[in-house]
Design a protein around this motif. Structure first.
Motif, PDB file in Angstrom:
ATOM      1  N   PRO A 126       5.412  -2.744   1.867  1.00 52.93           N
ATOM      2  CA  PRO A 126       4.740  -3.872   2.530  1.00 52.93           C
ATOM      3  C   PRO A 126       5.711  -4.613   3.449  1.00 52.93           C
ATOM      4  N   ASN A 127       5.176  -5.325   4.435  1.00 50.79           N
ATOM      5  CA  ASN A 127       6.028  -6.094   5.349  1.00 50.79           C
ATOM      6  C   ASN A 127       6.813  -7.168   4.613  1.00 50.79           C
ATOM      7  N   ASP A 128       6.196  -7.757   3.628  1.00 53.72           N
ATOM      8  CA  ASP A 128       6.857  -8.779   2.823  1.00 53.72           C
ATOM      9  C   ASP A 128       6.853  -8.267   1.385  1.00 53.72           C
ATOM     10  N   SER A 129       8.023  -8.198   0.774  1.00 52.87           N
ATOM     11  CA  SER A 129       8.083  -7.566  -0.557  1.00 52.87           C
ATOM     12  C   SER A 129       7.339  -8.369  -1.623  1.00 52.87           C
ATOM     13  N   SER A 130       6.887  -9.573  -1.265  1.00 49.93           N
ATOM     14  CA  SER A 130       6.087 -10.318  -2.246  1.00 49.93           C
ATOM     15  C   SER A 130       4.616  -9.892  -2.203  1.00 49.93           C
ATOM     16  N   TYR A 131       4.246  -9.075  -1.183  1.00 47.42           N
ATOM     17  CA  TYR A 131       2.868  -8.586  -1.127  1.00 47.42           C
ATOM     18  C   TYR A 131       2.722  -7.370  -2.036  1.00 47.42           C
ATOM     19  N   ALA A 132       1.621  -7.323  -2.791  1.00 45.36           N
ATOM     20  CA  ALA A 132       1.378  -6.176  -3.666  1.00 45.36           C
ATOM     21  C   ALA A 132       0.850  -4.985  -2.881  1.00 45.36           C
ATOM     22  N   VAL A 133       0.208  -5.279  -1.723  1.00 46.50           N
ATOM     23  CA  VAL A 133      -0.451  -4.232  -0.940  1.00 46.50           C
ATOM     24  C   VAL A 133       0.099  -4.263   0.485  1.00 46.50           C
ATOM     25  N   CYS A 134       0.328  -3.076   1.081  1.00 43.78           N
ATOM     26  CA  CYS A 134       0.872  -3.031   2.444  1.00 43.78           C
ATOM     27  C   CYS A 134      -0.198  -3.433   3.463  1.00 43.78           C
ATOM     28  N   ASP A 135       0.231  -3.686   4.679  1.00 44.67           N
ATOM     29  CA  ASP A 135      -0.736  -4.146   5.685  1.00 44.67           C
ATOM     30  C   ASP A 135      -1.742  -3.051   6.049  1.00 44.67           C
ATOM     31  N   GLY A 136      -1.307  -1.792   6.029  1.00 47.43           N
ATOM     32  CA  GLY A 136      -2.232  -0.690   6.313  1.00 47.43           C
ATOM     33  C   GLY A 136      -3.360  -0.628   5.290  1.00 47.43           C
ATOM     34  N   CYS A 137      -3.006  -0.680   4.002  1.00 48.19           N
ATOM     35  CA  CYS A 137      -4.029  -0.638   2.940  1.00 48.19           C
ATOM     36  C   CYS A 137      -4.927  -1.874   2.992  1.00 48.19           C
ATOM     37  N   ARG A 138      -4.327  -3.006   3.294  1.00 49.62           N
ATOM     38  CA  ARG A 138      -5.135  -4.230   3.388  1.00 49.62           C
ATOM     39  C   ARG A 138      -6.253  -4.024   4.416  1.00 49.62           C
ATOM     40  N   ASP A 139      -5.896  -3.471   5.587  1.00 46.81           N
ATOM     41  CA  ASP A 139      -6.890  -3.274   6.645  1.00 46.81           C
ATOM     42  C   ASP A 139      -7.914  -2.198   6.280  1.00 46.81           C
ATOM     43  N   THR A 140      -7.432  -1.036   5.827  1.00 47.03           N
ATOM     44  CA  THR A 140      -8.372   0.067   5.574  1.00 47.03           C
ATOM     45  C   THR A 140      -9.285  -0.238   4.391  1.00 47.03           C
ATOM     46  N   MET A 141      -8.825  -1.079   3.452  1.00 48.93           N
ATOM     47  CA  MET A 141      -9.670  -1.407   2.292  1.00 48.93           C
ATOM     48  C   MET A 141     -10.697  -2.481   2.624  1.00 48.93           C
ATOM     49  N   LYS A 142     -10.340  -3.360   3.555  1.00 44.74           N
ATOM     50  CA  LYS A 142     -11.274  -4.461   3.830  1.00 44.74           C
ATOM     51  C   LYS A 142     -12.444  -4.021   4.728  1.00 44.74           C
ATOM     52  N   ASN A 143     -12.256  -2.912   5.469  1.00 44.84           N
ATOM     53  CA  ASN A 143     -13.322  -2.442   6.372  1.00 44.84           C
ATOM     54  C   ASN A 143     -14.468  -1.727   5.665  1.00 44.84           C
ATOM     55  N   VAL A 144     -14.254  -1.329   4.418  1.00 43.32           N
ATOM     56  CA  VAL A 144     -15.312  -0.599   3.703  1.00 43.32           C
ATOM     57  C   VAL A 144     -15.696  -1.344   2.430  1.00 43.32           C
ATOM     58  N   ARG A 145     -16.906  -1.058   1.945  1.00 46.32           N
ATOM     59  CA  ARG A 145     -17.419  -1.822   0.802  1.00 46.32           C
ATOM     60  C   ARG A 145     -16.774  -1.431  -0.525  1.00 46.32           C
ATOM     61  N   ARG A 146     -16.562  -0.123  -0.739  1.00 51.72           N
ATOM     62  CA  ARG A 146     -16.068   0.328  -2.042  1.00 51.72           C
ATOM     63  C   ARG A 146     -14.848   1.234  -1.902  1.00 51.72           C
TER      64      ARG A 146
END
Ligand SMILES: [Zn+2]
Ligand SMILES: [Zn+2]
Length: 255
Positions: free
Chosen positions: A34-54
């Motif tokens: 992740p960009n910030d080591s305090s984030y549990a999820v990287c920015d790529g996963c954050r984006d790809t997960m938020k665009n879909v419902r499940r």
């Protein structure tokens, strides 16, 4: 696992890189930095997960890879006609051997996150229109070479109306359709390379929509860019400094 799977993977053992367990500085979904080591999820996963419902939270790469001077990336990402011109192992046999050996060592790790025994194995189809599927997607053929998985294989995913708009970080709820209902299936979704997860998260959402109880993604290589941020640099430096082992995976190794 067959003797040939062991033989092929041993011959190319120096190409694989250990995938770190989830921890601060390692994404809990895809195991990149992740960009910030305090984030549990990287920015790529954050984006790809938020665009879909499940989306799925279970992504298990066998190895890391990088784009530059990396033979694993060259083998896994090469396609169609190009692959016949280049030297190196047969791509389909290499993918089959890698998945076979990893699955025989870590089936229990995968089943633990899946919540039970797998009742279906499927693959992500190509979303490039106008291309013959078998030429560019060796994965269905590779799965049929693996004794432990071939009987569970069902090619249920097909490109949907949103297939054309899937791009880096652009997952899409309508990218894939599932043929029929798959209610209650515990699905192992196998793919060759994970870049941002746009394809596998789109596919995971379609599988969930069609009734899947759980979707666990097994990918041969997680592509990372060590120059993208400090966490990726640390992950790649560490992975290159230690020998690869099929005896550990990102689910069962200690962080
Ligand atoms: Zn991630
Ligand atoms: Zn494991």
């Amino acid at each position: 696992m067959s003797d040939s799977a062991r033989e092929v993977t041993e011959r190319y053992i120096n190409l694989y890189r250990n995938v770190p367990a989830a921890r601060p500085g390692v994404c809990h979904i895809c195991h990149s930095g992740p960009n910030d080591s305090s984030y549990a999820v990287c920015d790529g996963c954050r984006d790809t997960m938020k665009n879909v419902r499940r989306p799925t939270r279970h992504v298990v790469p066998v190895s890391l890879c990088v784009k530059r001077d990396d033979q694993l990336y060259d083998i896994v990402s090469r396609s169609g006609i190009q692959s016949q011109r280049r030297l190196g192992p047969d791509r389909t046999a290499f993918l089959a051997a890698t998945i076979s050996r990893f699955y025989s060592a870590h089936a229990l790790c995968l089943k633990r996150v899946a919540g039970g025994d797998f009742t279906m194995v499927t693959t992500v189809p190509s979303t490039r229109s106008g291309e013959p599927l078998p030429a560019f997607h060796p994965m269905p053929k590779a799965i049929r070479m693996i004794a432990a998985l071939k009987d569970l294989y069902r090619p249920v995913l097909w490109p949907g109306v949103g297939a054309a708009v899937v791009g880096p970080r652009e997952s899409n709820e309508d990218a894939f359709e599932v043929m029929g209902r798959i209610d209650g299936k515990v699905v192992l979704l196998v793919d060759d390379i994970f870049v941002t997860g746009a394809h596998v998260q789109s596919a995971a959402s379609a599988l969930h929509r069609a009734g899947a109880a759980s979707v666990t993604v097994l990918v041969v290589a997680r592509l990372i860019n060590p120059k993208h941020n400090r966490a990726n640099n640390t992950i790649w430096t560490q992975a290159c400094a230690e020998p690869f082992s099929f005896d550990r995976c990102c689910l069962c190794s200690t962080p």
